[in-house]
Scaffold this motif. Sequence first.
Motif, PDB file in Angstrom:
ATOM      1  N   MET A 109      -0.565 -11.152  17.192  1.00  0.00           N
ATOM      2  CA  MET A 109       0.659 -11.894  16.702  1.00  0.00           C
ATOM      3  C   MET A 109       1.246 -12.536  17.958  1.00  0.00           C
TER       4      MET A 109
ATOM      5  N   CYS B 138       2.737  -2.625  10.577  1.00  0.00           N
ATOM      6  CA  CYS B 138       1.840  -3.967  10.214  1.00  0.00           C
ATOM      7  C   CYS B 138       0.481  -3.592  10.099  1.00  0.00           C
ATOM      8  N   ASP B 139      -0.002  -3.861   8.953  1.00  0.00           N
ATOM      9  CA  ASP B 139      -1.454  -3.831   8.674  1.00  0.00           C
ATOM     10  C   ASP B 139      -2.296  -5.270   8.740  1.00  0.00           C
ATOM     11  N   MET B 140      -1.597  -6.007   9.211  1.00  0.00           N
ATOM     12  CA  MET B 140      -2.251  -7.610   9.644  1.00  0.00           C
ATOM     13  C   MET B 140      -2.372  -7.998   8.113  1.00  0.00           C
ATOM     14  N   CYS B 141      -1.697  -7.677   7.155  1.00  0.00           N
ATOM     15  CA  CYS B 141      -1.725  -8.148   5.757  1.00  0.00           C
ATOM     16  C   CYS B 141      -3.315  -7.936   5.113  1.00  0.00           C
TER      17      CYS B 141
ATOM     18  N   HIS C  46       4.993  -8.036   0.996  1.00  0.00           N
ATOM     19  CA  HIS C  46       3.571  -7.533   1.022  1.00  0.00           C
ATOM     20  C   HIS C  46       3.806  -5.934   1.135  1.00  0.00           C
TER      21      HIS C  46
ATOM     22  N   CYS D 245       6.993 -10.617   4.542  1.00  0.00           N
ATOM     23  CA  CYS D 245       6.268  -9.311   4.718  1.00  0.00           C
ATOM     24  C   CYS D 245       6.855  -8.097   3.870  1.00  0.00           C
TER      25      CYS D 245
ATOM     26  N   THR E 156       8.077  -6.983  10.433  1.00  0.00           N
ATOM     27  CA  THR E 156       8.341  -7.797  11.615  1.00  0.00           C
ATOM     28  C   THR E 156       9.932  -8.006  11.575  1.00  0.00           C
TER      29      THR E 156
ATOM     30  N   CYS F 188       3.564 -13.248   6.916  1.00  0.00           N
ATOM     31  CA  CYS F 188       4.555 -13.856   7.713  1.00  0.00           C
ATOM     32  C   CYS F 188       4.243 -15.041   8.179  1.00  0.00           C
TER      33      CYS F 188
ATOM     34  N   ILE G  93      -1.999 -14.271   6.099  1.00  0.00           N
ATOM     35  CA  ILE G  93      -1.135 -13.400   6.783  1.00  0.00           C
ATOM     36  C   ILE G  93       0.143 -13.814   6.135  1.00  0.00           C
TER      37      ILE G  93
HETATM   38  S1  SF4 Z   1       1.002  -9.588   9.248  1.00  0.00           S
HETATM   39 FE1  SF4 Z   1       1.468  -8.741   7.280  1.00  0.00          FE
HETATM   40  S2  SF4 Z   1       2.018  -6.720   7.617  1.00  0.00           S
HETATM   41 FE2  SF4 Z   1       2.088  -7.811   9.735  1.00  0.00          FE
HETATM   42  S3  SF4 Z   1       4.127  -8.309  10.020  1.00  0.00           S
HETATM   43 FE3  SF4 Z   1       2.974 -10.119   9.072  1.00  0.00          FE
HETATM   44  S4  SF4 Z   1       3.271 -10.139   7.188  1.00  0.00           S
HETATM   45 FE4  SF4 Z   1       3.929  -8.069   7.772  1.00  0.00          FE
END
Ligand code: SF4
Lengths: 91, 628
Positions: A13, A66-69, A33, A30, A47, A77, A75
């Motif tokens: 990211m 963070c599990d990358m959504c 989620h 986030c 985040t 965020c 995603i």
């Molecule tokens: S990718 Fe998803 S889990 Fe990771 S920081 Fe962004 S919103 Fe949060």
Amino acid sequence: MADAGSSGSRMVMIFAQDACRGCLRCELACSFHNLGHHSFQPEASSTRVYRDNDTNRMTATVDTTCDMCEHEDHIMCIHACPFGARSIVHV
Amino acid sequence: MSDDHCPYGGRILHVDLSVGRVHCEKTRNYSKRWIGGRAVNTWMLLNRIAPGTLWNEPENILAFGVGALVGTLASGACRMSVDTLNVYNNALGSANVGGFFGAELKFAGYDNLIITGKAEKPVYLHISDSKVDICDAAIIWGKDTWETERTLRAFHGDQRLRIAAIGPAGENGVYQSCIICDRSAAAGGCGCGAVMGSKNLKAIAVRGKKSIPIAQPDDFIRALEREISHISKWEHITQIRRKGFYGALGGRADSKSWEEGYRPVRNGQDDSWDPDKIQQISEEYFQRFRTGTRACFSCPVSCKPLVRVDEGEYTVEGEGWWNNSANAFCTKIDSVRLDAAIFAHQMCNRLGLDIDNAGQAIAWAFECFEKGIITKEDTDGLSLEWGNHDAMITLLDQIARRKGLGEVLARGTVRAAKILGGGSESFALHVKKQDSLDGVRINKGWGFGVVLSPVGGRHLRGSLGGFWMRKEAVNSYDGVPHALWHSHNKKNLQDCLGLCSYIYGQTIDDWVSLFQAASGSKCTAEQLLIIGVREANLEKAFNTLHGNFTRRDDYPCRRYYHEPVKSGRFRGERIDHVMWEQMLDGYYGLYGWDIETGLQTREGLCSIEMEDVADLLGQYCRLIENRR
Ligand code: SF4
Ligand code: SF4
Ligand code: SF4
């Protein structure tokens, strides 16, 4: 700054400091989620975005929760950021 | 999760500073009828402050109310209302503020914070979820709002602590004082900083970890997608995000705002300014001082410019520059020094001064000087000649500290004019005794909104609707009562929901879908807008009981009738008595108020299920039982 992903390609990211306006919508999204689409609470976000009120500089972190959504359509965020301050690159 | 009260913090926090007692009650007791934020505050004020109470008595209430959607991803859901007795008239004082503080209060679990009493010595409140401490304020008393934030964050070791504070102006009981949240967001007007100071309350520091529950998450996400698509389509959004409202719209040299009377000149002697002077303070020049923009909590607009003056005698860096900053610190005193004006705006943030009220008192002092009512003997040699930006800066500081001429000006111009005399009351531009910066002669929708605002003379209580909504020519009286009635009700609802009025593109249907999904209620647009009508009636009742206001208080000041605009496209424009009367008749009629007296009627109140308020007014003989 953060990375996740399995074998081979890795997702990282990227935070564009100058584009960020400090609205914290990424944290809200986030947290939504992370809290199972039930509620909002920035403390539950993986985040965090900080503003130094003396210099007005923005900084951001992404932690290991963070599990990358996973299982989301977007995603969260990145989708919630109105100013294009966040993005993903595959390395 | 069945006990969740979506989308609320869930509790109302009461703090009595006289005895140091803290207790809570459930938000649920109020939210069904009043939704949240401003209306809950007003209801508390109406029921808990006895008529005749003065703003600086311990019995006055200082209420903070966070809107119902704050803490969610709804766009611009960051607003908090601050309501109390107004220092100018002991009637309604009400302000609305963005930033981050309101959301944090809600994350701590509180939708409203109701403060009464007076601490024995200066204190601040430290709220960390259910832990509420009243702490000694020795480390911050006397400090400006920026230093206060810095000190409290360092002391508590928390860089995300959100602070609402008063500056020296509030400590000194200055009428123009405000409460500053997050260094630059102002709960302005009505002297609420002085009210906070009168309670010996320097600051509120809050941090919260409670989550805000959503009743129907999938619907909420769909409503969010819809409102964002509407906001993104607003034609000015890209420019606003880059430049803020002044840079993108109102401050451009070609903006109509310069000729339509939003920026009165030389204390309102004229409503039109020399084009060469406009050039010198317009966006075309201002852009050299802007380094970016910043957003309030959950805002996709980001309208707040970051400013920096890095050379000359007015070097400063900070956040904020509004359309009205240019009125207060440039046109009203006929100054073209943008660097001094930007410095003045940031001084106000630090000292805790309201830009409009402070700027207006200074403009009035300049006119007193022009007319020989104030001389250099009264100002320690300061020459208050039009255009003297240095004198403006000196007076701002004197007002905040009640030094020199500031001691007189700090009471507002109506009282200052009583002290100085010499005919100075004829150009003290006020509504219901509160100084008013806004021009009302040309744009009749805007002007009517400013004068009919329940908080005398403030433009953010619905006047924006008068500005944008009507299709008629700006100086026409046509359609004004209905446009303003609708706009006032809409703004009232917006404040109950906690949404910012600068999020253009977001529709009432968006508000309804967001609120329905967040709360699980089935409220329609019509039912929600009725809450706006009820809130207007709550405030009206409060003003009737506490200010004894009637129809005679709903007029602009004499200058706007008797002194026409001197130059520009609208030369000769002024307020017409007969037309104003007709607008009042129309506006009162829409609310069901008595045309002759302006008082509320039983019939009008009962039609919106406010029999209890009718009874209360009846007890004080301030109700018209049968509408004429
Ligand atoms: S990718 Fe998803 S889990 Fe990771 S920081 Fe962004 S919103 Fe949060
Ligand atoms: S949503 Fe974007 S602009 Fe807002 S704080 Fe996060 S990164 Fe910054
Ligand atoms: S539009 Fe401006 S004032 Fe309103 S919430 Fe956004 S940044 Fe704050």
